[in-house]
Design an enzyme around this catalytic site. Structure first.
Site, short mmCIF file in Angstrom:
data_model
loop_
_atom_site.label_atom_id
_atom_site.label_comp_id
_atom_site.label_asym_id
_atom_site.label_seq_id
_atom_site.Cartn_x
_atom_site.Cartn_y
_atom_site.Cartn_z
CD GLU A 1 86.23 91.05 -20.30
OE1 GLU A 1 85.75 91.59 -21.28
OE2 GLU A 1 85.39 89.81 -19.79
CE LYS B 1 80.08 99.36 -10.95
NZ LYS B 1 78.53 99.44 -11.68
CE LYS C 1 79.02 96.20 -13.14
NZ LYS C 1 77.77 96.84 -13.58
NE ARG D 1 73.23 92.06 -11.70
CZ ARG D 1 72.66 92.99 -11.37
NH1 ARG D 1 73.37 93.96 -10.49
NH2 ARG D 1 71.48 93.26 -11.17
CE1 TYR E 1 77.94 105.28 -5.82
CE2 TYR E 1 76.05 106.69 -6.78
CZ TYR E 1 76.72 105.55 -6.77
OH TYR E 1 76.55 104.29 -7.65
CB CYS F 1 72.82 97.84 -17.54
SG CYS F 1 73.18 96.14 -16.78
CB CYS G 1 70.43 95.24 -13.82
SG CYS G 1 71.28 96.53 -13.60
O1 PB1 Z 1 77.56 102.18 -7.01
C1 PB1 Z 1 77.47 101.14 -7.52
O2 PB1 Z 1 77.17 99.91 -6.86
C2 PB1 Z 1 77.54 100.86 -8.96
C3 PB1 Z 1 76.59 99.48 -9.31
C4 PB1 Z 1 76.72 99.13 -10.79
C5 PB1 Z 1 76.03 100.45 -11.42
N1 PB1 Z 1 76.74 100.37 -12.71
C6 PB1 Z 1 76.16 98.02 -11.06
C7 PB1 Z 1 76.49 96.92 -10.08
C8 PB1 Z 1 75.57 95.81 -9.96
O3 PB1 Z 1 74.53 95.84 -9.27
O4 PB1 Z 1 75.86 94.65 -10.26
C9 PB1 Z 1 74.71 97.91 -11.73
C10 PB1 Z 1 74.74 96.93 -13.01
N2 PB1 Z 1 74.43 97.19 -14.33
#
Ligand code: PB1
Length: 322
Positions: free
Chosen positions: A233, A248, A195, A217, A313, A120, A122
């Protein structure tokens, strides 16, 4: 047959009988631990909003990976947090970037671990969005080019699996083509296919310094009310070449996960995200919940709903109990 001939409690009477009737079992092999990697050395910095979670430099990451391996956890997913960020997320595909160096060190130190990388932009962009911008719009196709280059850089560093978490359209096919063209036909793609634009990502964004500088987002991550759209999706990403599909967050979307399990045979992942983890930790700290039991119950629910891979985690804390 019904009560009193049927007595459901007969098979709950002893722990032995309950073990014999257990329908769902969480295993160490189900667990994937997310890890944050930052520049520097000797860094093991706790994440305030995620008790037990740290940001590591590459050297301390290696120690963490030995613990992960010794606990019998099969895999990790790495999130790089660079010091320098810019509009196009240049650090994301840098051959000497933070996550590329982390992958190289991880494969050298623990070659038996499955190393997954989050693909990603971000964490690498100064605006915090998951793609490149045109004004305040995240431009899909230019972002896909950047994501494909990023995935190739992870594969060159030794990643076993790349996991695009950006939610741009067409990125799985582009990443597959780029990996194959660069000689990485055996690197798998775990697509964050379903997601959602969730409120449960807050602690992660603190840890990864990836909060959008403006807006949100919702123009690329999925709208929470939509379960049918999630399956569309997932079908699209499967058709584009995904080797595994992810839902997710996890707990707020178990209906989507269960529907996906009924439809798809390939491995399904579910991401027990930062907010899901942090809320249980916070309640336990206040004495409102038995934190260990609640965490185990949450992960069991994700497994029962159909997940093969659970990104959590809590992997290190739950593994010794399995
Ligand atoms: O544990 C988490 O909250 C994961 C967040 C996740 C990581 N892939 C994304 C969520 C977000 O910030 O929109 C990061 C985006 N690439």
């Amino acid at each position: 047959m019904s009560f009193p001939d049927v007595r459901m409690r007969r098979l709950r009477r002893t722990e032995a009988l309950r073990r014999m009737c257990r329908e769902t079992v969480l295993r160490r092999d189900d667990l994937i631990l997310p890890l944050f990697v930052v520049e520097g050395s000797g860094v093991r910095e706790p994440v305030a909003s995620m008790p037990g979670v740290h940001r590591h430099s590459v050297d301390t990451l290696v120690n963490e990976l030995k613990e992960v391996h010794d606990l019998g956890i099969p895999g990790v997913i790495l999130f790089g947090i660079p010091t320098d960020k810019d509009a196009r997320g240049s650090g994301a595909d840098a051959a000497d970037g933070i996550v590329q160096r982390a992958v190289e060190a991880a494969k050298r130190a623990e070659p038996g671990l499955c190393v997954i990388t989050d693909v990603c932009l971000c964490e690498y962009t100064d605006h915090g969005h998951c793609g490149v911008l045109d004004g305040e719009q995240v431009e899909n196709d230019p972002s896909v080019e950047r994501l494909a280059a990023t995935a190739v850089s992870h594969a060159r560093a030794g990643a076993d699996v790349v996991a695009p978490s950006d939610m741009m359209d067409g990125r799985v096919a582009a990443i597959r083509a780029a990996l194959d063209a660069d000689g990485h036909r055996d690197v798998a793609i775990l697509s964050y296919a379903a997601k959602f634009a969730s409120a449960f990502y807050g602690p992660f964004r603190d840890a990864a310094e990836s909060t959008p500088a403006f807006g949100d987002r919702r123009a690329y991550q999925m709208d929470p009310p939509n379960a049918r759209e999630a399956l569309r999706e997932m079908r699209l990403d499967l058709a584009e070449g995904a080797d595994a599909l992810m839902v997710k967050p996890a707990l707020p979307y178990l209906d989507v996960l269960a529907a996906a399990r009924r439809e798809f045979d390939l491995p399904l992942a579910a991401y027990h995200v930062s907010g899901e983890y942090a809320m249980l930790k916070a309640a336990a700290e206040r004495g409102w919940l038995d934190g260990e039991r609640a965490m185990a119950e949450a992960l069991l629910a994700i497994k029962r709903a159909g997940a093969d891979w659970i990104l959590t985690y809590a992997a290190k804390e739950i593994a010794p109990t399995l």
